[in-house]
Design a protein around this motif. Structure first.
Motif, PDB file in Angstrom:
ATOM      1  N   ASP A 161       0.828  -1.210   0.000  1.00 29.16           N
ATOM      2  CA  ASP A 161       0.000   0.000   0.000  1.00 29.16           C
ATOM      3  C   ASP A 161       0.860   1.256   0.000  1.00 29.16           C
ATOM      4  OD1 ASP A 161      -2.312  -1.513   0.021  1.00 29.16           O
ATOM      5  OD2 ASP A 161      -2.468  -1.512   2.220  1.00 29.16           O
ATOM      6  N   GLU A 162       1.980   1.216   0.721  1.00 35.29           N
ATOM      7  CA  GLU A 162       2.833   2.389   0.849  1.00 35.29           C
ATOM      8  C   GLU A 162       4.022   2.375  -0.102  1.00 35.29           C
ATOM      9  OE1 GLU A 162       2.025   4.950   2.761  1.00 35.29           O
ATOM     10  OE2 GLU A 162       0.196   3.882   3.408  1.00 35.29           O
ATOM     11  N   VAL A 163       4.604   1.181  -0.309  1.00 35.71           N
ATOM     12  CA  VAL A 163       5.804   1.050  -1.133  1.00 35.71           C
ATOM     13  C   VAL A 163       5.670  -0.156  -2.045  1.00 35.71           C
ATOM     14  CG1 VAL A 163       8.310   0.723  -1.171  1.00 35.71           C
ATOM     15  CG2 VAL A 163       7.253   2.047   0.675  1.00 35.71           C
ATOM     16  N   THR A 164       5.951   0.047  -3.320  1.00 40.03           N
ATOM     17  CA  THR A 164       6.037  -1.026  -4.295  1.00 40.03           C
ATOM     18  C   THR A 164       7.399  -0.934  -4.972  1.00 40.03           C
ATOM     19  OG1 THR A 164       3.653  -1.132  -4.721  1.00 40.03           O
ATOM     20  CG2 THR A 164       5.100  -1.927  -6.474  1.00 40.03           C
ATOM     21  N   TYR A 165       8.023  -2.101  -5.242  1.00 35.16           N
ATOM     22  CA  TYR A 165       9.323  -2.039  -5.910  1.00 35.16           C
ATOM     23  C   TYR A 165       9.492  -3.188  -6.891  1.00 35.16           C
ATOM     24  CZ  TYR A 165      11.074  -5.662  -2.664  1.00 35.16           C
ATOM     25  OH  TYR A 165      11.250  -6.815  -1.952  1.00 35.16           O
ATOM     26  N   ILE A 166      10.336  -2.950  -7.874  1.00 38.33           N
ATOM     27  CA  ILE A 166      10.805  -3.968  -8.812  1.00 38.33           C
ATOM     28  C   ILE A 166      12.326  -3.987  -8.710  1.00 38.33           C
ATOM     29  CG2 ILE A 166      10.849  -4.759 -11.212  1.00 38.33           C
ATOM     30  CD1 ILE A 166       8.405  -2.940 -11.681  1.00 38.33           C
ATOM     31  N   TRP A 167      12.894  -5.182  -8.593  1.00 39.92           N
ATOM     32  CA  TRP A 167      14.320  -5.320  -8.297  1.00 39.92           C
ATOM     33  C   TRP A 167      14.927  -6.315  -9.284  1.00 39.92           C
ATOM     34  CZ3 TRP A 167      15.889  -8.043  -3.067  1.00 39.92           C
ATOM     35  CH2 TRP A 167      17.261  -8.263  -3.048  1.00 39.92           C
ATOM     36  N   PHE A 168      15.758  -5.791 -10.188  1.00 46.70           N
ATOM     37  CA  PHE A 168      16.505  -6.628 -11.121  1.00 46.70           C
ATOM     38  C   PHE A 168      17.928  -6.799 -10.595  1.00 46.70           C
ATOM     39  CE2 PHE A 168      13.345  -4.366 -13.711  1.00 46.70           C
ATOM     40  CZ  PHE A 168      12.696  -5.441 -14.307  1.00 46.70           C
ATOM     41  N   CYS A 169      18.392  -8.030 -10.580  1.00 47.85           N
ATOM     42  CA  CYS A 169      19.707  -8.347 -10.025  1.00 47.85           C
ATOM     43  C   CYS A 169      20.551  -8.971 -11.134  1.00 47.85           C
ATOM     44  CB  CYS A 169      19.531  -9.316  -8.863  1.00 47.85           C
ATOM     45  SG  CYS A 169      20.940  -9.413  -7.781  1.00 47.85           S
ATOM     46  N   GLU A 170      21.512  -8.210 -11.643  1.00 40.32           N
ATOM     47  CA  GLU A 170      22.267  -8.607 -12.833  1.00 40.32           C
ATOM     48  C   GLU A 170      23.697  -9.013 -12.471  1.00 40.32           C
ATOM     49  OE1 GLU A 170      23.662  -6.726 -17.156  1.00 40.32           O
ATOM     50  OE2 GLU A 170      22.353  -5.597 -15.799  1.00 40.32           O
ATOM     51  N   GLU A 171      24.093 -10.191 -12.930  1.00 39.96           N
ATOM     52  CA  GLU A 171      25.453 -10.674 -12.710  1.00 39.96           C
ATOM     53  C   GLU A 171      26.456  -9.782 -13.431  1.00 39.96           C
ATOM     54  OE1 GLU A 171      27.844 -14.954 -13.021  1.00 39.96           O
ATOM     55  OE2 GLU A 171      25.973 -14.618 -14.144  1.00 39.96           O
ATOM     56  N   GLN A 172      27.583  -9.514 -12.769  1.00 37.16           N
ATOM     57  CA  GLN A 172      28.626  -8.660 -13.326  1.00 37.16           C
ATOM     58  C   GLN A 172      29.817  -9.489 -13.816  1.00 37.16           C
ATOM     59  OE1 GLN A 172      27.985  -4.884 -13.236  1.00 37.16           O
ATOM     60  NE2 GLN A 172      26.181  -6.206 -13.307  1.00 37.16           N
ATOM     61  N   GLU A 173      30.777  -8.821 -14.457  1.00 34.17           N
ATOM     62  CA  GLU A 173      31.949  -9.522 -14.981  1.00 34.17           C
ATOM     63  C   GLU A 173      32.808 -10.104 -13.870  1.00 34.17           C
ATOM     64  OE1 GLU A 173      34.252  -7.262 -17.707  1.00 34.17           O
ATOM     65  OE2 GLU A 173      32.599  -6.895 -19.092  1.00 34.17           O
ATOM     66  N   LYS A 174      32.988  -9.376 -12.790  1.00 40.32           N
ATOM     67  CA  LYS A 174      33.776  -9.896 -11.681  1.00 40.32           C
ATOM     68  C   LYS A 174      33.067 -11.090 -11.053  1.00 40.32           C
ATOM     69  CE  LYS A 174      36.200  -5.743 -10.056  1.00 40.32           C
ATOM     70  NZ  LYS A 174      36.383  -4.856  -8.873  1.00 40.32           N
ATOM     71  N   PRO A 175      33.793 -12.114 -10.665  1.00 37.16           N
ATOM     72  CA  PRO A 175      33.154 -13.257  -9.992  1.00 37.16           C
ATOM     73  C   PRO A 175      32.448 -12.819  -8.711  1.00 37.16           C
ATOM     74  CG  PRO A 175      35.411 -13.789 -10.627  1.00 37.16           C
ATOM     75  CD  PRO A 175      35.242 -12.315 -10.851  1.00 37.16           C
ATOM     76  N   TYR A 176      31.277 -13.385  -8.481  1.00 39.03           N
ATOM     77  CA  TYR A 176      30.503 -13.167  -7.259  1.00 39.03           C
ATOM     78  C   TYR A 176      30.136 -11.698  -7.068  1.00 39.03           C
ATOM     79  CZ  TYR A 176      33.320 -17.387  -6.780  1.00 39.03           C
ATOM     80  OH  TYR A 176      33.991 -18.562  -7.025  1.00 39.03           O
ATOM     81  N   SER A 177      29.805 -11.049  -8.174  1.00 36.16           N
ATOM     82  CA  SER A 177      29.433  -9.638  -8.142  1.00 36.16           C
ATOM     83  C   SER A 177      28.097  -9.453  -8.848  1.00 36.16           C
ATOM     84  CB  SER A 177      30.511  -8.787  -8.816  1.00 36.16           C
ATOM     85  OG  SER A 177      30.130  -7.423  -8.849  1.00 36.16           O
ATOM     86  N   VAL A 178      27.228  -8.623  -8.262  1.00 34.31           N
ATOM     87  CA  VAL A 178      25.914  -8.373  -8.855  1.00 34.31           C
ATOM     88  C   VAL A 178      25.582  -6.891  -8.769  1.00 34.31           C
ATOM     89  CG1 VAL A 178      24.906 -10.663  -8.469  1.00 34.31           C
ATOM     90  CG2 VAL A 178      24.802  -8.950  -6.658  1.00 34.31           C
ATOM     91  N   GLN A 179      24.810  -6.441  -9.742  1.00 29.78           N
ATOM     92  CA  GLN A 179      24.285  -5.068  -9.729  1.00 29.78           C
ATOM     93  C   GLN A 179      22.791  -5.122  -9.483  1.00 29.78           C
ATOM     94  OE1 GLN A 179      25.594  -1.941 -12.560  1.00 29.78           O
ATOM     95  NE2 GLN A 179      23.450  -1.843 -13.198  1.00 29.78           N
ATOM     96  N   HIS A 180      22.338  -4.365  -8.490  1.00 28.91           N
ATOM     97  CA  HIS A 180      20.922  -4.288  -8.150  1.00 28.91           C
ATOM     98  C   HIS A 180      20.333  -3.037  -8.794  1.00 28.91           C
ATOM     99  CE1 HIS A 180      21.683  -7.356  -5.088  1.00 28.91           C
ATOM    100  NE2 HIS A 180      22.680  -6.609  -4.641  1.00 28.91           N
ATOM    101  N   ASP A 181      19.398  -3.215  -9.713  1.00 32.37           N
ATOM    102  CA  ASP A 181      18.661  -2.093 -10.315  1.00 32.37           C
ATOM    103  C   ASP A 181      17.276  -2.060  -9.677  1.00 32.37           C
ATOM    104  OD1 ASP A 181      20.621  -1.224 -12.301  1.00 32.37           O
ATOM    105  OD2 ASP A 181      20.242  -3.152 -13.243  1.00 32.37           O
TER     106      ASP A 181
END
Length: 249
Positions: A161-181
């Protein structure tokens, strides 16, 4: 990482996070020491949930964070809770403090926001300098299995009701690294405000953290996982790895 508008919704999104489990883990290791812990430094304190809880238990706590917005919220909550925490706006990889502490803590994957190896090494070197003799460093990180199997290339979402979100989590070139959009829609009167943030997290195999601790002069006491106080972990099956280290003579 310095949170911007994310600070506005952080506590709502984290309301189910087990902060008391971090406090229990922390005090378990405090009780193993020969001398009592009085002064605690909480690095990456966020909105102060753990710092405030420890303050209410009688410890003298200093909370440090790079986000002024987070610290503003932390200070407001501490005043409401009558918890006399000292709040400092600093970069936890480049601190200039004149006193030392009985314990340094850094929880809720704070170290995963430190992307460069040299900056991590500097963090551990700083922690060593900030600790009293026999003082403890306690921290946690995402496991490599959690990043690869749960986060990488996944999409998450929540409609509220107050907050809605969409979260894409993309793997990066470095091992064990992710970008959160992250895209947020936050209720503002009769409408919703939209804002976006990008966060990057990086983790490492346990052996690398051990090496950096030893290079900083810290003695590894225990590695465990997922809030368990007993030693033992599985980098592929456990989500969160916990480290306890000590500054010896």
């Amino acid at each position: 990482m310095s949170y911007r508008r994310f600070a506005e919704v952080y506590d709502q999104l984290m309301q189910d996070v087990p902060y008391e489990s971090w406090v229990h883990y922390t005090e378990h290791f405090f009780q193993q020491l020969d001398t009592p812990v009085e002064h605690i430094l909480d690095l990456g304190t966020g909105t102060g949930e753990i710092a405030i809880r420890l303050s209410q238990r009688g410890y003298q706590v200093t909370g440090v964070d790079l986000s002024e917005e987070m610290l503003t919220l932390a200070q407001h909550k501490a005043q409401q809770a009558n918890a006399p925490v000292q709040w400092l706006h600093m970069d936890i990889t480049d601190m200039a403090l004149t006193r030392s502490y009985d314990a340094v803590i850094s929880y809720c994957d704070v170290l995963n926001y430190i992307h460069e190896e040299q900056a991590l090494k500097q963090f551990f070197a700083n922690a060593y300098q900030l600790l009293n003799e026999n003082g403890l460093l306690l921290f946690d990180v995402h496991s490599i299995g959690y990043v690869d199997e749960f986060l990488a290339n996944q999409t998450f979402g929540h409609v509220g009701d107050e907050v809605t979100y969409i979260w894409f989590c993309e793997e990066q070139e470095k091992p064990y690294s992710v970008q959160h959009d992250l895209t947020f829609f936050v209720k503002n009167g009769n409408q919703y405000d939209r804002f976006e943030e990008i966060h990057v997290q990086q983790t490492h195999p346990v052996e690398e953290y051990i090496k950096w601790l030893e290079e900083a002069g810290l003695e590894l006491i225990q590695i465990s996982a997922d809030f368990h106080t007993n030693p033992g972990y599985d980098e592929q099956q456990n989500d969160r790895i916990f480290f306890t280290a000590q500054k010896r003579k």
